[in-house]
Every structure is written in structure tokens, then in C-alpha cells.
Scaffold this motif. Structure first.
Motif, PDB file in Angstrom:
ATOM      1  N   SER A 456     -60.214  42.854 -48.057  1.00  0.00           N
ATOM      2  CA  SER A 456     -61.281  42.920 -47.066  1.00  0.00           C
ATOM      3  C   SER A 456     -61.573  44.372 -46.706  1.00  0.00           C
ATOM      4  O   SER A 456     -60.665  45.142 -46.423  1.00  0.00           O
ATOM      5  CB  SER A 456     -60.870  42.141 -45.813  1.00  0.00           C
ATOM      6  OG  SER A 456     -61.849  42.264 -44.822  1.00  0.00           O
ATOM      7  N   THR A 457     -62.851  44.738 -46.735  1.00  0.00           N
ATOM      8  CA  THR A 457     -63.241  46.105 -46.398  1.00  0.00           C
ATOM      9  C   THR A 457     -63.022  46.341 -44.914  1.00  0.00           C
ATOM     10  O   THR A 457     -63.421  45.516 -44.085  1.00  0.00           O
ATOM     11  CB  THR A 457     -64.729  46.323 -46.754  1.00  0.00           C
ATOM     12  OG1 THR A 457     -64.903  46.051 -48.145  1.00  0.00           O
ATOM     13  CG2 THR A 457     -65.155  47.742 -46.451  1.00  0.00           C
ATOM     14  N   SER A 459     -63.291  47.886 -41.010  1.00  0.00           N
ATOM     15  CA  SER A 459     -64.438  48.024 -40.109  1.00  0.00           C
ATOM     16  C   SER A 459     -65.099  49.392 -40.201  1.00  0.00           C
ATOM     17  O   SER A 459     -66.333  49.498 -40.195  1.00  0.00           O
ATOM     18  CB  SER A 459     -63.974  47.757 -38.666  1.00  0.00           C
ATOM     19  OG  SER A 459     -65.022  47.929 -37.747  1.00  0.00           O
ATOM     20  N   TRP A 462     -67.420  49.707 -43.249  1.00  0.00           N
ATOM     21  CA  TRP A 462     -68.681  48.995 -43.027  1.00  0.00           C
ATOM     22  C   TRP A 462     -69.598  49.804 -42.117  1.00  0.00           C
ATOM     23  O   TRP A 462     -70.816  49.888 -42.349  1.00  0.00           O
ATOM     24  CB  TRP A 462     -68.413  47.625 -42.397  1.00  0.00           C
ATOM     25  CG  TRP A 462     -67.808  46.584 -43.288  1.00  0.00           C
ATOM     26  CD1 TRP A 462     -66.637  45.918 -43.089  1.00  0.00           C
ATOM     27  CD2 TRP A 462     -68.349  46.057 -44.505  1.00  0.00           C
ATOM     28  NE1 TRP A 462     -66.404  45.024 -44.101  1.00  0.00           N
ATOM     29  CE2 TRP A 462     -67.446  45.085 -44.985  1.00  0.00           C
ATOM     30  CE3 TRP A 462     -69.504  46.327 -45.249  1.00  0.00           C
ATOM     31  CZ2 TRP A 462     -67.649  44.371 -46.162  1.00  0.00           C
ATOM     32  CZ3 TRP A 462     -69.725  45.616 -46.419  1.00  0.00           C
ATOM     33  CH2 TRP A 462     -68.810  44.652 -46.861  1.00  0.00           C
ATOM     34  N   MET A 485     -70.913  41.595 -45.990  1.00  0.00           N
ATOM     35  CA  MET A 485     -69.910  41.433 -44.933  1.00  0.00           C
ATOM     36  C   MET A 485     -69.662  39.950 -44.669  1.00  0.00           C
ATOM     37  O   MET A 485     -68.511  39.496 -44.573  1.00  0.00           O
ATOM     38  CB  MET A 485     -70.386  42.111 -43.645  1.00  0.00           C
ATOM     39  CG  MET A 485     -70.419  43.619 -43.694  1.00  0.00           C
ATOM     40  SD  MET A 485     -71.249  44.340 -42.243  1.00  0.00           S
ATOM     41  CE  MET A 485     -70.194  43.780 -40.928  1.00  0.00           C
ATOM     42  N   ARG A 486     -70.757  39.193 -44.567  1.00  0.00           N
ATOM     43  CA  ARG A 486     -70.637  37.765 -44.271  1.00  0.00           C
ATOM     44  C   ARG A 486     -70.028  37.019 -45.446  1.00  0.00           C
ATOM     45  O   ARG A 486     -69.254  36.071 -45.262  1.00  0.00           O
ATOM     46  CB  ARG A 486     -72.009  37.209 -43.917  1.00  0.00           C
ATOM     47  CG  ARG A 486     -72.525  37.738 -42.569  1.00  0.00           C
ATOM     48  CD  ARG A 486     -73.970  37.370 -42.322  1.00  0.00           C
ATOM     49  NE  ARG A 486     -74.398  37.793 -40.991  1.00  0.00           N
ATOM     50  CZ  ARG A 486     -75.659  37.778 -40.576  1.00  0.00           C
ATOM     51  NH1 ARG A 486     -76.622  37.382 -41.406  1.00  0.00           N
ATOM     52  NH2 ARG A 486     -75.964  38.177 -39.357  1.00  0.00           N
ATOM     53  N   GLN A 488     -67.829  38.118 -47.464  1.00  0.00           N
ATOM     54  CA  GLN A 488     -66.382  38.359 -47.458  1.00  0.00           C
ATOM     55  C   GLN A 488     -65.687  37.713 -46.265  1.00  0.00           C
ATOM     56  O   GLN A 488     -64.469  37.751 -46.154  1.00  0.00           O
ATOM     57  CB  GLN A 488     -66.103  39.862 -47.457  1.00  0.00           C
ATOM     58  CG  GLN A 488     -66.484  40.579 -48.739  1.00  0.00           C
ATOM     59  CD  GLN A 488     -65.996  42.012 -48.759  1.00  0.00           C
ATOM     60  OE1 GLN A 488     -65.116  42.405 -47.994  1.00  0.00           O
ATOM     61  NE2 GLN A 488     -66.560  42.819 -49.655  1.00  0.00           N
ATOM     62  N   PHE A 490     -66.015  38.725 -43.198  1.00  0.00           N
ATOM     63  CA  PHE A 490     -65.579  39.776 -42.270  1.00  0.00           C
ATOM     64  C   PHE A 490     -66.061  39.455 -40.858  1.00  0.00           C
ATOM     65  O   PHE A 490     -67.234  39.150 -40.638  1.00  0.00           O
ATOM     66  CB  PHE A 490     -66.147  41.126 -42.709  1.00  0.00           C
ATOM     67  CG  PHE A 490     -65.745  42.274 -41.813  1.00  0.00           C
ATOM     68  CD1 PHE A 490     -64.514  42.866 -41.930  1.00  0.00           C
ATOM     69  CD2 PHE A 490     -66.616  42.725 -40.826  1.00  0.00           C
ATOM     70  CE1 PHE A 490     -64.138  43.905 -41.101  1.00  0.00           C
ATOM     71  CE2 PHE A 490     -66.256  43.766 -39.992  1.00  0.00           C
ATOM     72  CZ  PHE A 490     -65.006  44.355 -40.136  1.00  0.00           C
ATOM     73  N   VAL A 492     -66.861  40.784 -37.221  1.00  0.00           N
ATOM     74  CA  VAL A 492     -67.182  42.026 -36.521  1.00  0.00           C
ATOM     75  C   VAL A 492     -66.585  41.986 -35.121  1.00  0.00           C
ATOM     76  O   VAL A 492     -66.922  41.113 -34.318  1.00  0.00           O
ATOM     77  CB  VAL A 492     -68.711  42.234 -36.429  1.00  0.00           C
ATOM     78  CG1 VAL A 492     -69.019  43.522 -35.673  1.00  0.00           C
ATOM     79  CG2 VAL A 492     -69.323  42.287 -37.821  1.00  0.00           C
TER      80      VAL A 492
END
Length: 509
Positions: A456-457, A459, A462, A485-486, A488, A490, A492
Motif C-alpha cells: 500500500s502506498t 499517505s 499520495w 487510491m480507491r 488499492q 487506501f 484517507v
């Protein structure tokens, strides 16, 4: 609740301020059919000094609601944990760091009124009040308060003396004198700061290297350091038999660079060796870090010389040193025209850009500092060092800031590389966990690594990517980033990132 944080009347009166709380970790019950692994964490001792750090941080970040929550939580405990002087000082520090004089004065008055009666404001609480006035560019008022502090009965008692003051009053600790001198120096009051140094010595408090470093920082500030003053301070350091530290030598190097000495780096290293300070990787790294902060070409050049000097002496440079240097070059791009960045034949930057032959033609045609950063990246990779996330993020931000087709393409390719590397790390950690499934002790470490590198990248990456596209008005690519982002999964949680996401979803600045 925590009225003291926002200036309203506090709920607690009295207390020594040295209470502690035993806080046990709340653990979710195991799911049906699932055995709990490991052992519960032991109770942790929560000191007021720890709470004070959070109070100061939240107030300084203008998140007083969080500070109020902590304050209320302390009072809601059974028995209540009455905020002591340390907590109040943390509160004052948060406001003082923002230069909010009125807020500091209100909190200080509240401390005097409802704070622990057995522990009135001590020298550290008073100093936060003084610092706030220095930060607000009110040096005269700051020194008036400092003189009041030196006569205050509570301060005198906290220093181990009586409450009468006078010639027999205990002296302030060295750190207190240092803060007063730094405050004066930051407000351009050199003569008063030097007079205070003499007063400190007459009071029987000897200066340390930190004292003189404060003066050096002031005297080396700006494009034209005060060479005479720097020499005078260095002589005082010698007279007092003090050992210069890394910061001292950084200031010396900056002074020599400002004086136009081409061999400033070599001279600084020689001075260090004469002072019997053997440069280590940590020493070099600290000086490099300080030098690159300015973004000035001479300082970047000196930092490269230090890197070359290190490796010539076979002192291995670590990824932190390389990352600092790369960040320095990338951060200086917006403020440095191409014509000013081209290295002269005698510049150490030539040794860096000489390695640009390994770059493609389009990369070599970029801003000289981008070329230098890319070459340094190649150089560290050849030495088996991997650029960390901070370095990758710096490249992403700098490339997008170029507002060019090359910059956008480079940022997207770099992001894809980062994704692949994190995926590879995740798979490797998972394999390590499976291989050790029967070994017991190694399982927890492998699981932790797998969790850390789950692909996962993070924060901040991003944020850098989205911010870069939004700044150049490329909402199409910014929207694609939000979709990724969605995809993966992720979540926020950062408010700044959430604002950017909302901005992209709306499709307008």
C-alpha cells in the motif's frame, strides 16, 4: 472540560503535579475460534512530561480541541490526575512557539490562579512567557519579564534558594541564560546578548559549547557573516577549554564559504583534525544536512566536496547523507535559474554531473540540479544503497514542479517503480513468514515486515503526487490518482490529503 487549554477556568485546584497513571492497552477480544497470540503488554507509566509533549504539540499545531480532550481525560481519571506544572509548561510552550503573546499571558495568569499551589510557576514556565515575547519581536518586554523572573519568589525557591533574592540569590541554570541570549540575538540585540554573557559568568555560571554556538549561529546568518565576531567566539571557546561540536564546525564552514575561500571544506576538515575531532560518517552527515538547507550553490558545492572527501577516506556514506544531498539539489531548483546552476570548471558539482553519461539524453537536458540529483541517485545505487521513501517523494515533487512533459512522465514512471518495489517487498516478507511458519519465534518479525511492506502506498506519497498534479492544473491525472487510491483500498486519514481529494472530486481549484 479542559478549560485551561483555551483560557477558561480550569477545573482542578491543587496537586503536586507529579502524579502518574498506569495505562493498560485495551485489546479487542479474539474472534470466535481464534486463539490470541503473544502476551498482553504490561501497564505503562504515563508521566506528566509525556502528556506535556502532546499538549505542546497539539497547541502549536492549532489543534486545541485535541489538547482539551487530553486535559479533560486527565481530570476524568479516578482518582483525577491533576495537571501539574509540567503540563502547564507544555501548554505555555505550544502558544509561545506560535508567538501568541496574549494566549501565553492568559494561560500563565490561569496557572498562577488555579495551578498547583505547592508548585508555582518555575523558571521553565516563566521562560515560555519570555520566549513568546521574543518570538513576537518584543525584546524589551521579554527582558523586563526576564528580570521579573530573576526576582520571583517561586522561581528562587525552585532553584534551591530562599525567596529574598539579592546577591545571595541562586543563579539561573545555564540553559535559561542561553535561551535569553538566543532571544536577544534573534532580535538583533547583539550588544545586550554579549553583556548578558558577561553577567552569566559573573553569576558563577560557565558557558558551554551550546552557549557559543548560539552566538555563532547569529554571527554567521545572512550572506555576509561577521568574520571578526566569529573569530572572537572561536577564541572564547578555546579560552574556556571547550570542545567544538559538529554544529560549531558547520558554522565555521559557512563562514569560510561566505568569505569566498575555494578550499573552505578542506580547511574546515583540517581545523576539526587540529581540534582532535575525528570526522565520522555522522559528523559528515550532520554538516552536509545543515549545508544543503540553504539551497545556495556554494553550500551545495561544499556538501558534494564533503561527500567526495568521505568516500576518498573510505568512510562509507549512508542513505541518509545521500538523501539529504539529493533533497538539497531538488529543493533548490525553483529558486535557482539554469544559468546560475551551471557548475564552474573548478566546482565540485562537475564531479557529480560527470556521471550523467549514464542518463538518457532527455534527462541530461534538464535543470543542472535535477541532473545532479539523478546522478547522485545512480551513484548511491551503485554502492548498494536504496533511495528511501523521502528521497522518492522529493523527486516526485521536483519533477512535477518542472511543469514539463519530461517532468510529468518521469514522475509517473518513478511512481510505478515505487509501486513495484513495495509489492516486491510485500511478497518477500510474506514468503519469509511462510518459510518460518514452524519456527515459532521468527513468525512475529516476518508478519510485522509483511504488514509494513504490504504494497500500500503511504499517505505522504499520495499527497505529493496529488498536490503536484493539482498545482499544475492536471485534474485528469489527479482524478486517475484518486481512482488508484480507491482501487488499492487506501483509507484517507490525513486532513490535508482529504482536502486535496475533495478538490479533485469537485474538479476545480
Amino acid at each position: 472540560g479542559g478549560g485551561a487549554v483555551d483560557g477558561r477556568q480550569g477545573e482542578a485546584r491543587g496537586g503536586e503535579g507529579d502524579q502518574e497513571a498506569k495505562v493498560e492497552e485495551e485489546r479487542a477480544p479474539a474472534a470466535a475460534g481464534e486463539e490470541e497470540e503473544g502476551t498482553p503488554l504490561p501497564p505503562a507509566t504515563l508521566h506528566q512530561a509525556i502528556v506535556s509533549t502532546f499538549l505542546a504539540g497539539f497547541v502549536q499545531a492549532q489543534a486545541t480541541a485535541h489538547a482539551n480532550t487530553i486535559w479533560s481525560w486527565l481530570l476524568s481519571r479516578s482518582p483525577p490526575l491533576v495537571p501539574g506544572l509540567v503540563c502547564w509548561t507544555g501548554l505555555l510552550h505550544g502558544y509561545a512557539a506560535r508567538g501568541e503573546v496574549q494566549a501565553v499571558e492568559a494561560a500563565f495568569a490561569e496557572l498562577q490562579r488555579v495551578g498547583p499551589p505547592a508548585a508555582p510557576p518555575d523558571v521553565w514556565a516563566w521562560l515560555e512567557r519570555v520566549d513568546a515575547h521574543f518570538a513576537a519581536r518584543l525584546p524589551d518586554e521579554a527582558m523586563r519579564l526576564a528580570r521579573d523572573m530573576m526576582r520571583d519568589k517561586g522561581v528562587l525557591r525552585s532553584l534551591g534558594g530562599g525567596s529574598s533574592g539579592g546577591d545571595n540569590a541562586p543563579p539561573l541554570p545555564e540553559e535559561a541564560w542561553n535561551r535569553l541570549m538566543v532571544g536577544l540575538l534573534s532580535n538583533g540585540r547583539r550588544i545586550e546578548a554579549e553583556a548578558l554573557l558577561d553577567e552569566m559568568r559573573r553569576a558563577g555560571v560557565e558557558p558551554s559549547i551550546f552557549t557559543f554556538n548560539g552566538f555563532l549561529k547569529s554571527y554567521t546568518r545572512g550572506a555576509r557573516p561577521d568574520l571578526a565576531a566569529v573569530v572572537r567566539v572561536l577564541r572564547l571557546i578555546t579560552e574556556h577549554g571547550l570542545e567544538p561540536d559538529v554544529y560549531t564546525f558547520t558554522m565555521v564552514l559557512q563562514t569560510l564559504l561566505a568569505g569566498g575561500l575555494k578550499d573552505a571544506t578542506a580547511r574546515t576538515i583540517a581545523i576539526m583534525e587540529q581540534a582532535k575531532v575525528k570526522p565520522t560518517a555522522t559528523t559528515y552527515g550532520a554538516i552536509v544536512h545543515d549545508l544543503v538547507q540553504s539551497g545556495q550553490r556554494e553550500h551545495l558545492d561544499a556538501a558534494v566536496q564533503l561527500l567526495d572527501e568521505m568516500e576518498a577516506k573510505r568512510i562509507p556514506a549512508n542513505e541518509v547523507i545521500y538523501t539529504s544531498l539529493i533533497q538539497g539539489f531538488l529543493g533548490a531548483i525553483p529558486s535557482t535559474p539554469v544559468s546560475s546552476a551551471d557548475p564552474s570548471p573548478s566546482s565540485a558539482l562537475v564531479s557529480v554531473t560527470a556521471g550523467a553519461a549514464g542518463l538518457d539524453a532527455a534527462s541530461r537536458a534538464q535543470h543542472p540540479y535535477m541532473v545532479a540529483a539523478l546522478t547522485l541517485k545512480q551513484r548511491m545505487e551503485k554502492r548498494g544503497l536504496r533511495l528511501n521513501r523521502i528521497g522518492h517523494n522529493a523527486f516526485l515533487a521536483a519533477a512535477l514542479a518542472l511543469q514539463s512533459e519530461w517532468g510529468t512522465d518521469f514522475a509517473l514512471r518513478l511512481f510505478a517503480t515505487m509501486q513495484r518495489e513495495r509489492g516486491a517487498l510485500s511478497r518477500a516478507a510474506g514468503a519469509a513468514g511462510n518459510a518460518g511458519s514452524g519456527s515459532g519465534e521468527g513468525n512475529e518479525d516476518a508478519a510485522a515486515e509483511a504488514q509494513a511492506g504490504r504494497g500500500s502506498t503511504p499517505s505522504d506519497t499520495w499527497y505529493v503526487l496529488l498536490d503536484g498534479f493539482v498545482r499544475i492544473g492536471d485534474f485528469g491525472r489527479a482524478e486517475a490518482v484518486v481512482h488508484e487510491m480507491r482501487r488499492q483500498g487506501f483509507e484517507v486519514r490525513n486532513r490535508g490529503l482529504q482536502r486535496l481529494v475533495n478538490q479533485v472530486v469537485r474538479g476545480r481549484p
